[in-house]
Design a protein around this motif. Structure first.
Motif, mmCIF file in Angstrom:
data_model
loop_
_atom_site.group_PDB
_atom_site.id
_atom_site.type_symbol
_atom_site.label_atom_id
_atom_site.label_comp_id
_atom_site.label_asym_id
_atom_site.label_seq_id
_atom_site.Cartn_x
_atom_site.Cartn_y
_atom_site.Cartn_z
ATOM 1 N N SER A 1 -31.611 -35.014 23.899
ATOM 2 C CA SER A 1 -30.182 -35.305 24.037
ATOM 3 C C SER A 1 -29.371 -34.083 23.651
ATOM 4 C CB SER A 1 -29.818 -36.487 23.157
ATOM 5 O OG SER A 1 -30.461 -37.637 23.614
ATOM 6 N N PRO A 2 -28.285 -33.769 24.351
ATOM 7 C CA PRO A 2 -27.725 -34.607 25.390
ATOM 8 C C PRO A 2 -28.337 -34.382 26.771
ATOM 9 C CG PRO A 2 -26.289 -32.743 25.063
ATOM 10 C CD PRO A 2 -27.425 -32.615 24.064
ATOM 11 N N ASP A 3 -29.173 -33.375 26.956
ATOM 12 C CA ASP A 3 -29.720 -33.077 28.280
ATOM 13 C C ASP A 3 -31.189 -33.467 28.347
ATOM 14 O OD1 ASP A 3 -28.617 -32.198 30.625
ATOM 15 O OD2 ASP A 3 -28.993 -30.086 30.281
ATOM 16 N N PRO A 4 -31.582 -34.301 29.307
ATOM 17 C CA PRO A 4 -32.987 -34.699 29.404
ATOM 18 C C PRO A 4 -33.842 -33.600 30.020
ATOM 19 C CG PRO A 4 -31.769 -35.618 31.224
ATOM 20 C CD PRO A 4 -30.760 -34.922 30.345
ATOM 21 N N ARG A 5 -35.137 -33.712 29.808
ATOM 22 C CA ARG A 5 -36.137 -32.884 30.496
ATOM 23 C C ARG A 5 -37.035 -33.846 31.245
ATOM 24 N NH1 ARG A 5 -32.991 -29.453 29.098
ATOM 25 N NH2 ARG A 5 -33.382 -27.738 27.686
ATOM 26 N N GLY A 6 -37.527 -33.446 32.387
ATOM 27 C CA GLY A 6 -38.384 -34.300 33.200
ATOM 28 C C GLY A 6 -38.118 -34.042 34.667
ATOM 29 N N TYR A 7 -38.416 -35.020 35.508
ATOM 30 C CA TYR A 7 -38.135 -34.923 36.941
ATOM 31 C C TYR A 7 -36.932 -35.788 37.267
ATOM 32 C CZ TYR A 7 -42.744 -32.812 37.278
ATOM 33 O OH TYR A 7 -43.826 -31.996 37.111
ATOM 34 N N TYR A 8 -36.067 -35.298 38.144
ATOM 35 C CA TYR A 8 -34.811 -35.942 38.487
ATOM 36 C C TYR A 8 -34.688 -36.005 39.997
ATOM 37 C CZ TYR A 8 -29.623 -36.229 38.847
ATOM 38 O OH TYR A 8 -28.319 -36.559 39.138
ATOM 39 N N ALA A 9 -34.519 -37.211 40.536
ATOM 40 C CA ALA A 9 -34.230 -37.400 41.961
ATOM 41 C C ALA A 9 -32.866 -38.059 42.050
ATOM 42 C CB ALA A 9 -35.278 -38.266 42.632
ATOM 43 N N ALA A 10 -32.015 -37.543 42.931
ATOM 44 C CA ALA A 10 -30.654 -38.072 43.019
ATOM 45 C C ALA A 10 -30.117 -37.977 44.430
ATOM 46 C CB ALA A 10 -29.727 -37.306 42.075
ATOM 47 N N GLY B 1 -32.942 -30.684 33.074
ATOM 48 C CA GLY B 1 -32.802 -29.771 31.945
ATOM 49 C C GLY B 1 -32.588 -28.343 32.393
ATOM 50 N N THR B 2 -33.468 -27.847 33.246
ATOM 51 C CA THR B 2 -33.282 -26.503 33.788
ATOM 52 C C THR B 2 -32.562 -26.565 35.131
ATOM 53 O OG1 THR B 2 -35.457 -26.572 34.861
ATOM 54 C CG2 THR B 2 -35.332 -25.565 32.659
ATOM 55 N N TRP B 3 -32.613 -27.719 35.782
ATOM 56 C CA TRP B 3 -31.903 -28.021 37.029
ATOM 57 C C TRP B 3 -32.264 -27.053 38.149
ATOM 58 C CZ3 TRP B 3 -31.103 -32.634 36.008
ATOM 59 C CH2 TRP B 3 -30.730 -33.026 34.720
ATOM 60 N N ASP B 4 -33.521 -26.627 38.174
ATOM 61 C CA ASP B 4 -33.980 -25.796 39.277
ATOM 62 C C ASP B 4 -34.929 -26.598 40.152
ATOM 63 O OD1 ASP B 4 -36.031 -25.885 37.416
ATOM 64 O OD2 ASP B 4 -36.501 -23.765 37.522
ATOM 65 N N SER B 5 -35.132 -26.089 41.355
ATOM 66 C CA SER B 5 -36.027 -26.774 42.280
ATOM 67 C C SER B 5 -37.468 -26.569 41.855
ATOM 68 C CB SER B 5 -35.812 -26.261 43.706
ATOM 69 O OG SER B 5 -36.140 -24.893 43.784
ATOM 70 N N LEU B 6 -38.339 -27.427 42.345
ATOM 71 C CA LEU B 6 -39.757 -27.281 42.069
ATOM 72 C C LEU B 6 -40.245 -26.026 42.782
ATOM 73 C CD1 LEU B 6 -40.656 -31.022 42.404
ATOM 74 C CD2 LEU B 6 -40.297 -29.715 40.322
#
Length: 195
Positions: free
Chosen positions: A114-123, A137-142
């Motif tokens: 918190s406050p920023d998660p780490r993991g995989y994000y689909a939106a 968390g890093t908000w970059d592409s795979l």
């Protein structure tokens, strides 16, 4: 449209819901992580069983649905997760609606940072008319995607509409991370280091 890639960043963690620069509604959440399962349609009028990590989440009503989990437009990326759901193999789906702004999505294999998660994000991203899959968390592409590598997104054949409900699903099963929109597989990544 489909995107295939390889990644080995996250192998286990929790699950959650997140937005970025968007006011959004979530409903009919169904989650599984190994032998654990979780469902919430918010018809009880509360968000008991959820842990707010950041932002102001409340159960409210829309013109179409009496009880939904809602969050206002917030630049900082609010997120929330169900209590005690974690593991390696995860399957999370929800009805997602971005009422205004950019992104509304799902998190799997998250760690609590918190406050920023780490993991995989689909939106869904209504500004880009795209489904995104990226590292939270890093908000970059795979980094091994064969399609959409530069942008970390898959453009959709039709425009995404604000205030329209989409069924979004994000799975991390064994070595495969997959994102579905309205029942159609759109992005799939393989992580050869997990089992």
């Amino acid at each position: 449209l489909r995107m295939d890639c390889t990644d080995s960043t996250w192998t286990s963690g929790g699950i959650g819901l997140r937005t970025y620069q968007a006011a959004a509604d979530f409903d009919n959440v169904v989650a599984g992580a190994g032998a654990m399962s979780f469902t919430d349609d918010f018809q009880d009028g509360n968000q008991n069983g959820w842990d707010t990590r950041s932002g102001s989440w409340v159960v409210g009503s829309t013109a179409a649905v009496e009880h939904v989990l809602t969050v206002g437009n917030n630049l900082s990326g609010p997120w929330i997760s169900p209590d005690g759901i974690s593991g390696t193999d995860q399957d999370l789906s929800a009805d997602v609606q971005a009422r205004e702004g950019n992104q509304a999505g799902l998190l799997v294999r998250t760690t609590d940072t918190s406050p920023d998660p780490r993991g995989y994000y689909a939106a869904i991203d209504t500004n880009k008319d795209a489904l995104l899959l990226m590292r939270a968390g890093t908000w970059d592409s795979l980094n091994s995607c064969t399609v959409g590598l530069a942008t970390g997104q898959v453009s959709l054949p039709t425009a995404l509409e604000r205030a329209h409900t989409y069924r979004l699903r994000l799975t991390a099963i064994g070595s495969t991370v997959s994102a579905y929109l309205d029942g159609t597989l759109r992005i799939q990544c393989t992580d050869a280091t997990t089992t």
